[in-house]
Design an enzyme around this catalytic site. Structure first.
Site, PDB file in Angstrom:
ATOM      1  CG  HIS A  87      -1.712  -1.264   1.311  1.00  0.00           C
ATOM      2  ND1 HIS A  87      -2.667  -1.594   0.382  1.00  0.00           N
ATOM      3  CD2 HIS A  87      -1.653  -2.301   2.189  1.00  0.00           C
ATOM      4  CE1 HIS A  87      -3.189  -2.776   0.695  1.00  0.00           C
ATOM      5  NE2 HIS A  87      -2.582  -3.229   1.775  1.00  0.00           N
ATOM      6  CB  CYS A  88       2.659   3.070   1.974  1.00  0.00           C
ATOM      7  SG  CYS A  88       3.690   4.518   2.137  1.00  0.00           S
ATOM      8  N   PRO A  89       5.201   1.863  -0.207  1.00  0.00           N
ATOM      9  CG  PRO A  89       7.164   1.632  -1.480  1.00  0.00           C
ATOM     10  CD  PRO A  89       6.512   1.172  -0.208  1.00  0.00           C
TER      11      PRO A  89
END
Lengths: 81, 379
Positions: free
Chosen positions: A18-20
């Site tokens: 989801h992140c990055p």
């Protein structure tokens, strides 16, 4: 649809990132290989279908295709510059 | 039973915690734990974000590494230069060799300003104590103009940091009466202002309300420090008076020199077991890995617990199949004394709450309580 008969030089498993996120993982992957290499990124993010081809075009690389698998998609890109 | 040798490379968030957890789970007869750190100084890096705005000086975010380690962990201060993964030893700069049964590589990310042409001369950042102080000085002298904020390369630590900096700078300039004289442009490498779509959805109108420009699909290629322009590989060139770009990051030189990583020095790490993909007795921890999670202390924190369980279980003859599921928890400052919180893992996307003062204070509290809660394993 199945993955075409093409040699993938680097495959990044960005499922659940989801992140990055898969888009950034692809950019990172492209930067880390020589020109001419083929990079695949596995993404479970529905947004990738829109984002990845747009970026590949803007960055001047070759979008080989998006190939759906069970629960994710394999995006294949050739680094051309 | 022979005493197992566990070597931890790097005394950051992950390395310190994993060493302490292992020391708590194993006796001295079961394992000797040695943590090797280059400086012997532990730095809480999130504190640097506040330095350019006159927050606490960098020394406030540093402690002696020894003071954070359990007594049974040996601390060796020095430069580890190479790992022999086959013969299983770590070589120090003075030629000393430390054998290991298990190795945990938590060497973090290295700042490499020379990886992007013109970066060293043209850009400011807040990813080292010295750079954060230089940026503080530059902001004090700033009287208006074009400020451009973004990232020089991918990957980088703490994905929300440039966005947080943008909001905090906008606040600061407004307070100093310089906002009307300043054009702020925020650069995003991808097709939205933040990688997490739900965050981008509420952050985009916040940027617009505050008159902050944003440029999408901007992946920095080079900087011209004479002409004061920054160019992207997508073909856009922007002028600047003050350029703040997160610097290029690379893995530790030791990883590259030992042939353990990819071309940028990131360690190929199994996304769940956290073992090196080629050498199962070597674990990757935190920023040093190539995992598709945020390079952040929070990820290292969760990973350290998994690694400690796995290694301790194996040594005690009760193997554990504990796995890392991609857990991360972090805050995102949105300016005006507010923040939001991002909690997610591989299967659960973040559902950030609306920014509020509550999360801003929670972040401030964590920044202070970190020393007591995190390296000790209390949380």
């Amino acid at each position: 649809m199945t993955t075409p008969n093409i040699t993938i030089d680097k495959e990044i498993d960005a499922r659940g990132s989801h992140c990055p996120g898969p888009m950034m993982e692809l950019i990172r992957g492209i930067k880390s290989v020589p020109v001419g290499s083929v990079v695949a990124v596995l993404s479970s993010d529905p947004g990738s279908a829109k984002d990845i081809p747009i970026w590949v075009q803007k960055a001047g690389h070759e979008f080989i295709g998006a190939f759906p698998e069970q629960g994710y998609t394999r995006f294949i890109v050739r680094k051309t510059r | 039973m022979t005493v197992k040798q566990i070597v931890v490379l790097g005394g950051g968030v992950g390395g310190t915690l994993v060493a302490n957890l292992l020391a708590g789970q194993l006796t001295r007869k079961q394992a000797q734990i040695t943590l090797i750190d280059r400086t012997g100084k532990h730095v809480y890096q999130p504190g640097w974000l506040y330095v350019p705005f006159g927050g606490a000086p960098p020394e406030r975010w540093e402690r002696n590494e020894r003071s954070l380690l359990r007594r049974s962990v040996d601390l060796l201060i020095g430069d580890a230069v190479k790992v022999d993964p086959h013969e299983r030893f770590v070589e120090m700069a003075d030629g000393t060799q430390l054998p290991f049964d298990y190795l945990i590589i938590s060497t973090g990310a290295r700042i490499d300003p020379d990886a992007v042409p013109g970066y060293r001369e043209g850009a400011h950042h807040f990813y080292t104590a010295e750079a954060a102080l230089r940026l503080h000085a530059a902001l004090r002298e700033f009287t208006g103009g074009k400020v451009v904020i973004g990232v020089a390369d991918i990957p980088y630590k703490c994905p929300p940091a440039p966005l947080e900096f943008t909001f905090m700078l906008e606040d600061e300039l407004r307070k100093r009466g310089l906002r009307e004289k300043t054009e702020i442009t925020y650069l995003s490498p991808i097709g939205r202002v933040f990688t997490i779509e739900s965050v981008a959805e509420f952050v985009t109108p916040m940027l617009e309300e505050r008159g902050i420009n944003y440029e999408l699909f901007f992946n920095t290629e080079s900087i011209d420090p004479v002409e004061r322009t920054v160019s992207s590989l997508e073909g856009t060139t922007l002028p600047y008076d003050l350029l703040v770009l997160v610097p290029p990051h690379r893995g530790a030189k030791l990883i590259i020199d030992s042939g353990l990583g990819d071309v940028q020095g990131w360690l190929p790490t199994d996304r769940e077991t956290l073992q090196h993909k080629q050498f199962p007795y070597i674990y990757g921890l935190g920023d040093a890995t190539d995992l598709p999670v945020s390079k952040s202390g929070a990820a290292a924190h969760f990973e350290a617990k998994v690694i400690a369980h796995r290694i301790a279980g194996e040594i005690k003859g009760k193997p554990s199949d504990e796995r890392y599921h991609g857990q991360v928890m972090c805050f995102l400052e949105t300016g005006r004394g507010q923040a939001t919180q991002l909690v997610f893992d591989y299967t659960h996307p973040p559902q950030p709450p609306k920014p509020s003062a509550y999360y801003h204070y929670e972040k401030a509290l964590l920044n202070r309580a970190y020393w007591h809660l995190v390296p000790t394993g209390i949380v």
